[in-house]
Design an enzyme around this catalytic site. Structure first.
Site, PDB file in Angstrom:
ATOM      1  N   ASP A  39     120.928 -38.414   5.684  1.00  0.00           N
ATOM      2  CA  ASP A  39     120.242 -38.247   6.960  1.00  0.00           C
ATOM      3  C   ASP A  39     118.772 -37.883   6.722  1.00  0.00           C
ATOM      4  O   ASP A  39     118.440 -37.292   5.691  1.00  0.00           O
ATOM      5  CB  ASP A  39     120.909 -37.155   7.792  1.00  0.00           C
ATOM      6  CG  ASP A  39     122.278 -37.564   8.299  1.00  0.00           C
ATOM      7  OD1 ASP A  39     122.511 -38.775   8.469  1.00  0.00           O
ATOM      8  OD2 ASP A  39     123.125 -36.675   8.530  1.00  0.00           O
TER       9      ASP A  39
ATOM     10  N   ASP B 141     123.115 -30.462  13.524  1.00  0.00           N
ATOM     11  CA  ASP B 141     122.033 -30.120  12.607  1.00  0.00           C
ATOM     12  C   ASP B 141     120.777 -29.902  13.439  1.00  0.00           C
ATOM     13  O   ASP B 141     120.865 -29.692  14.659  1.00  0.00           O
ATOM     14  CB  ASP B 141     121.862 -31.190  11.523  1.00  0.00           C
ATOM     15  CG  ASP B 141     121.422 -32.558  12.084  1.00  0.00           C
ATOM     16  OD1 ASP B 141     121.166 -32.662  13.305  1.00  0.00           O
ATOM     17  OD2 ASP B 141     121.346 -33.519  11.297  1.00  0.00           O
TER      18      ASP B 141
END
Length: 227
Positions: free
Chosen positions: A43, A85
């Site tokens: 990511d 996140d």
């Protein structure tokens, strides 16, 4: 005598806020060839080991992706986000001040071994031919099926409430953000991942990886020598 077809494997420490494809594109432009790909997405907010394959070595991508991964990072208790996140806004869930190290260890034990895991909505998995993060960004809910993964090691390296430092060894397809979500749900206070670093893929270690800027300079210097 005919030259062997070009093939090379690069170990790169992916920079923060770069997509894995951004790194591939940079290497592709430096090499001036089309056949370049990566073996396992990181990511944008994660850093660490990214394997990039070029030329005939792109045939090895699937075998690299299948190998176990090791990560280190940080979970924060008491808060969460839509993406689990820092990509999405973090919101309060519940006061985690009563959470002890023993409670965290007990929750971690439930998330170790062969488990079923639901991937996060903000992920690159395809459902009905579409990336689920594309649907998520449009506010469209997609039913995600639980998938079997293996978390062979889940070590708490430090706990200073609400911060949980960890080291995880896991199979292909394991989402560390989902482990953050599940840890928060087991503890009843919510959790999100604030930092993630991939330190190993199979036998390849982050210690062997190059900084992207250094690698690009080396590729360009090598090409200049061959002119």
């Amino acid at each position: 005598m005919q030259e062997e077809p070009y093939g090379e494997v690069f170990l790169i420490d992916k920079p923060y806020q770069w997509t894995s494809f951004d790194v591939v594109k940079k290497v592709r432009n430096a090499l001036k060839i089309k056949k370049v790909g990566h073996a396992g997405t990181l990511d944008p907010l994660a850093t660490g080991l990214l394997i990039v394959c070029a030329g005939k070595k792109t045939k090895s991508i699937d075998s690299y992706m299948a190998q176990e991964k090791e990560y280190t990072g940080t979970f924060i208790l008491g808060k969460t986000s839509e993406s689990f996140d820092l990509e999405k806004e973090v919101t309060d869930v519940s006061d985690p001040s009563d959470i002890t190290f023993d409670l965290v260890k007990s929750a971690v034990a439930q998330l170790t071994g062969d488990i079923l895991q639901i991937p996060p909505m903000h992920s690159a998995i395809k459902v009905d031919g579409k990336r689920v993060y594309e649907s998520a960004r449009k506010g469209i809910e997609v039913k995600m099926e639980a998938r079997p993964v293996t978390v062979s090691e889940f070590e708490i390296t430090s706990f200073e409430n609400p911060e949980v430092q960890f080291r995880i060894v896991c199979s292909k397809g394991t989402y560390i953000r989902s482990l953050a979500r599940d840890l928060g749900e087991i503890l009843g206070v919510g959790a999100y991942m604030s930092a993630l670093r991939r330190t190993r893929i199979g036998d390849f270690s982050l210690n062997e990886a190059s900084q992207l800027t250094d690698l690009i300079e080396k590729i360009k210097a090598r090409q200049d020598e061959n002119l």
